[in-house]
Design a protein around this motif. Sequence first.
Motif, short mmCIF file in Angstrom:
data_model
loop_
_atom_site.label_atom_id
_atom_site.label_comp_id
_atom_site.label_asym_id
_atom_site.label_seq_id
_atom_site.Cartn_x
_atom_site.Cartn_y
_atom_site.Cartn_z
N VAL A 96 38.63 43.88 41.33
CA VAL A 96 37.99 44.65 40.25
C VAL A 96 36.61 45.06 40.76
CG1 VAL A 96 37.05 44.47 37.92
CG2 VAL A 96 39.26 43.41 38.46
N PRO A 97 36.22 46.36 40.63
CA PRO A 97 34.89 46.77 41.08
C PRO A 97 33.82 45.91 40.41
CG PRO A 97 36.19 48.68 40.43
CD PRO A 97 36.98 47.46 40.06
N PRO A 98 32.75 45.55 41.11
CA PRO A 98 32.34 46.02 42.44
C PRO A 98 32.84 45.18 43.61
CG PRO A 98 30.60 44.71 41.46
CD PRO A 98 31.74 44.69 40.49
N GLY A 99 33.89 44.38 43.46
CA GLY A 99 34.40 43.58 44.57
C GLY A 99 33.68 42.26 44.71
N VAL A 100 33.56 41.79 45.96
CA VAL A 100 32.90 40.51 46.21
C VAL A 100 31.40 40.75 46.38
CG1 VAL A 100 32.78 38.45 47.66
CG2 VAL A 100 34.97 39.66 47.37
N VAL A 101 30.63 40.28 45.43
CA VAL A 101 29.17 40.50 45.46
C VAL A 101 28.47 39.21 45.05
CG1 VAL A 101 29.25 42.98 44.97
CG2 VAL A 101 29.23 41.35 43.07
N ARG A 102 27.17 39.19 45.22
CA ARG A 102 26.39 38.09 44.68
C ARG A 102 26.64 38.03 43.17
NH1 ARG A 102 21.22 35.93 47.11
NH2 ARG A 102 21.04 37.61 48.59
N ILE A 103 26.87 36.84 42.61
CA ILE A 103 27.34 36.75 41.22
C ILE A 103 26.47 37.53 40.23
CG2 ILE A 103 28.73 34.64 41.28
CD1 ILE A 103 26.22 33.09 40.42
N GLY A 115 30.76 36.13 44.09
CA GLY A 115 31.66 36.15 42.94
C GLY A 115 32.55 37.37 42.98
N ALA A 116 33.76 37.22 42.43
CA ALA A 116 34.67 38.36 42.35
C ALA A 116 35.78 38.07 41.34
CB ALA A 116 35.31 38.64 43.72
N VAL A 117 36.40 39.17 40.87
CA VAL A 117 37.58 39.08 40.02
C VAL A 117 38.63 40.00 40.63
CG1 VAL A 117 38.54 39.54 37.72
CG2 VAL A 117 36.23 38.59 37.94
#
Lengths: 300, 263
Positions: free
Chosen positions: B232-239, B257-259
């Motif tokens: 799910v955008p924005p992907g794997v990013v700092r939470i 964090g990511a979903v």
Amino acid sequence: MNTVVPDGEQPFSGLDDTPVEATVLRMMLGGQLRRLREAAGITPERAGLEIRASRSKISRLETGRVGLKGRDVQDLLTLYGVTDEDVLEKVLALVRQSNTPDWWAKYNDILPGWFEAYLGLESAASTIRSFEIQFVHGLFQTEDYARAVTRPGRKGAPAGEIEDWVRLRLSRQALHARQKPPRIWSVMDEAVLRRPVGGPAVMRAQLRHLIEAGAMPHVTLQVVPFSRGRHAAESGSFTVLRFEERDLPDVVYLEQLTGAIYLDQRSDVEQYLEVVDELSGEALTPDATTRFIEQIARET
Amino acid sequence: MTRTPGFDTSVAHQARMYDYLLGGKDNYAADRAAIDAQLKIYPDVAFAARANRAFLGRAVRYLTAEAGIRQFLDIGTGIPTAGNTHQVAQEIAPETRVVYVDYDPVVLSHARALLISHEAGATNYIDADLRDTPAILAQASELLDFSKPVAVTLIAILHAIPESDDPHGKVASLMDAVPPGSHLAVSHMGTGLLDSETQRGLEAHSGRAMQQRLTARSREEVARFFAGMDLVPPGVVRIEDWRPEPGADAGQSVLWGAVGRKP
């Protein structure tokens, strides 16, 4: 403002936002008085001298166990160097608010001071955790059970006095019906369920009452069965009262025959929390507890 | 294989340290001492705890409100505080069902006592280790319908699983058991987010002072938990950068964090 508070916050800030229980207000005012006294480098003895009271009276005052008198608070604040008129005004208003009569005032004739403090804490708590080794917790007793528990401790007391005690105990249970009742999480030894207080019929009714109590959403009951063997029960029965306000410490209540001990030093409280945490991990789950009590009720 | 920890308050415990950072009262002297030591290495530790809690809230709100999820499998429940998974989800959809899983009996007893479902929905509690996925799935199926989408949430727990216990394999076996349309939400202590000295200091501290030894993983390693899924955008990013909401406080967390959605 010329007052010094260790954490740099304004004294008595945040106390007037929402209406709080008189006991919580006393605890918060007391805690603030203690911080101001310590910041001013004044001993409890010296503070006691100022208001013609003992060191222990100052201690009870600072932990919210006794009511505050406006005159005393004014004298103490002056001693601590608080002279700002606005602050004094505000504090005295809070002191008046903390002195509104409590629901148990009508039982004053029978009520010892050491127990009155507990009633204040219990009705102000947001979470009540207990461990019981002898009797069902007062918040879950039936009328007959309460009468059977009360009588032996008060031999020779007039019947009316015993009935007052029973009514007082049942009145405490009004907190179950509150819009937002406290969380009550009670762990008990199997012995509590086995001891037929008041005889088998009274006990069977009490056990059924416990099952109903456990079904209330704000109540969690857990039993430590004899089969679990060793458990962390060297402590005896105790109750841990927790308050919503972040600044207020947990209070451990230990009842004795002629008095009670209140602990609120973190190092003391933590030992009891550790016991009740460990017990809740060892005890039957709430669902298994219900089945267990049903089984004992059939055997009683 | 379960490794139930003994109840020991003399050594810091991740769930109780987290409770302390979030302003809870269910922590002990060793937990607070460990936090004080961490603060010297990494001053934003309290921010990171709040950011993790906030990420959980935003992820669960997204999953409930936008992805239409009504069943959650929350592994690594921790000590209850404000804004637990079922509360966030049931505020949007009261009928939501949540199964909480933890391997610590004391943490789990807190969950049973304090995580009380809305009467329209349901909560259940499983005493199991994340490494024992068959046990988790078997017990979760008592409350959850595995023919309908499930959101698996692994919030700040995978970094407590070392490579030798195959964390990627465990996550894959969980996601294999749930149908298309199911989701995975992860927050994970990461590398590449702090300077290497701070990073090494935090890992060494966990080995010295905590019951759980923590393994930080890179952004790519965290992305690999979502293999075969659509992020799910924005992907794997700092939470704190995952679908941020206005008014969040400032700081730098140390968590990825990511979903993701199973197609």
